[in-house]
Design an enzyme around this catalytic site. Sequence first.
Site: not given
Length: 904
Positions: A629, A336, A633
Amino acid sequence: MKPNKTYTGLSDREVTESRLKYGENIITPPKKDTLWKRFFTKLEDPLIAILIIAGVFSTGISLYEYFGMHGEKSVFFEPMGIFIAIFLATGMAFFFEEKANKAFSILNKINDDDPVEVIRNGNTTKVAKKDIVVGDIVLLNTGAEIPADGELLEAIALNVDESTLTGEPICHKSVNPDDFDSDATFPTNHVLRGTKVMEGHGMFKVDRVGDNTENGKVFVATQIDNNVKTPLTEQLNKLSKLITIGSYVIAALILIGRMVMYFVSFDFSWIYFLQYLLTSIMICVTLIVVAVPEGLPMAVTLSLAYSMRRMFKNNNLVRKMHACETMGATTVICTDKTGTLTQNQMRVNKVYKCSNDNIINKCFIEGIAVNTTAELDLTEPKRPQAIGNPTEGALLLWLKDQKEDYRLLRQEAEIIDEIPFSTERKYMATLVKTACLPNKYVLYVKGATDIIRCKCKEIAGEAKWDNIDKQLLTWQNKAMRTLGFAYYIINEGEEILQHNNPIEKLMASFNGNERGLTFIGIVAISDPVRLDVPFAIKECLKAGIDIKIVTGDTPGTAKEIGREVGLWNDDVDKENHIITGAEFEQLTDEELQSCVLDLKIIARARPMDKKRLVEALQKCNQVVAVTGDGTNDAPALKAAHVGLSMGDGTSVAKQASDITIIDNSFNSIGRAVMWGRSLYQNIQRFILFQMTVNVAACLIVLIGAFMGTQSPLTVTQMLWVNLIMDTFAAMALASLPPSKRVMEDAPRKRSAFIISPAMKKNIFLMGGAFFLVLVALLFVLEHYTVLHVTDLFHLSHHADKGMTAYELSIFFTVFVMLQFWNMFNARAFCTGRSAFHLKGCKGFLFIAAFILVGQIAIVQLGGDMFNVSPLSVIDWALIIIITSLVLWLGEGIRFITKWIYKCI
């Protein structure tokens, strides 16, 4: 917050009914296996299964020898050694994983008892977050974490951090249809559990709680059983099959050889034949037991445990042991953006001042300090944190970098009036009695440059609007947020100061011609890339690992981040390398398979897009690691071969991951790859060492079957060779430090067998050489009288006499010392260095010394237990020197190979 309308909320009865109908506001925690079940899963390892079978066979043989043939108690040493190896390997794996899980639980606490402000029974009250139900009316204020999903009833300048679900650090929320963003990941008039109010206030009606929230759905998706096998598991499965087939083939050949020898050498007798057949079967089963490398599970476990411990010191908390090695096989990392590649903290990137005049510069600084609603948390002076609007917080952080104390500036300037920022106005204005000019008042304005420009009469200094527009365009093309700054000076005593709302009157009077603001500068604000990320990305790309960015940000922002980290190149990359979440969703599985390897960026991604990407890559036989995080995700973290969560990530993300990067550094991911690759090579080195021993041992037993010769190694001697030496060799080779050199190689092919062609060549050449040497030595010791090792250089007294205890000691010691020196060759395998390069190998040297001392002790003191006789100092010196030729030969081959490589 006081609501604009009157709401009564739910009654106590309605709360109870709602809870019964829709459930509690608790995300169901994952089911945890019992302690015993978690331990017994360690026995599912294929090599452990072979060891258990071998242990059962060995126990049966020992029982027959002890009770049926009246053997010594020492016959039980072999099965005991095998079961000790099983216990140590499984016990250590279990211990280290449980220890990591305890450390992980400290990082991953979910608190459902946080108080939430709600309206019930017509009154505003506070209840625990877990007690929120569908239908509740919840009040939101700056800094509050949103406890459930729902539709907004009111929203005043409401901005929410949705980065945990979408990657967007700031999303404007509104109940006004004119403000609705059709491209937003989630509706503008909805708020979601787990997100945070950054500024403003509002009120919403809960429509989903617990597992039914977006946050809960993502968490439930992470609980799907993950049956993806790790590359190491696949390779060990292949190796176990090879060992099983190979040992059975050799055992069958031994049985055939002994049967041939029987019919050639003896007269047939059913009783004697059955006894001979049973003995032959026992020899074959014993060989199968010997062929199984009981040290291999130990080597794997020790390597993984050692890496686990060292990786923790390097800020990688490993929860699942095999994740250490799997990182080394990684071919693709899906990451990400927010919080992983970037700092997840808005910072001023560039500042353009229209004038260098000292007074204007002071006003520019004072304006930033007073014309804001943000604050700084200076609890840790070296790591200040912005509180409130991230954009305004970035300006205060910039002031701190300029050694300016915004709190002191505010104290010196008396604030008269202010208008907060709103999406309708697109600016914020504050009127102060300035400390920069005596007896003057200044109106400071900041906001969208195009809006402020219409209110400006002039530009400070020599700057031109064309230059400002050009600079703005450059920054906007890099996906930066831009702010314009202007001010207006008012003399003390002017009538405007007596007005109830002086700022509104002033702003309404500015027309940009006769009367207006003075434009003084612009700034660009962005979430900066972490300093270590470009190098870490470069290192991974050099190591042959593809990087794919999956983010909820716009394509422009995602591209710019890609440029900054070195992943995106406008001259090389094309439009088929980037895709939006909406476009990604429209792809069929077949279309996705055809383009997935080319993708570099997925922008505007939704939570399940990342998981689908991971699964598509896995179908292409890629080994996938995922970093993240946020709650969004978690499904991908769970589905990946290795999930890497960040230390300050959400609890859902960490629960779904295999490794937690405590320092949130992408550079730690590169180190994890290095550890994983080095670990795999350490396992290969042990296999190389162990299989060489096994080839030599199996061939001696095989040739002995056809020659009518039994192996001269007793059960207790084989215990030393097969268990203790294997165990300590496993420890020695497992504890070798990682090498940065492995990052220069491409990822190994997933289909590549753990025994590489170079290893096969080494195993058969070295094992064959050992076999020839040992068979020759065996022949000499059986047919010649040897009273000292020096007698081997001038043989005499040829006779068929068998072997004395002294001669058995020589054979046993030579056998062990050949393997001892070959351990140094195994250590140097694939390093490109000499075996004498022992920097950082204290553990290896200690264990090597222990093996040497142990061998001397056994021969000198073992007596009848080990069927040995002491050797003289000269004997020891000659055996050590002669067998060391194994190491010198290996050094010569390595030197020649390195020289040829350099010449090429």
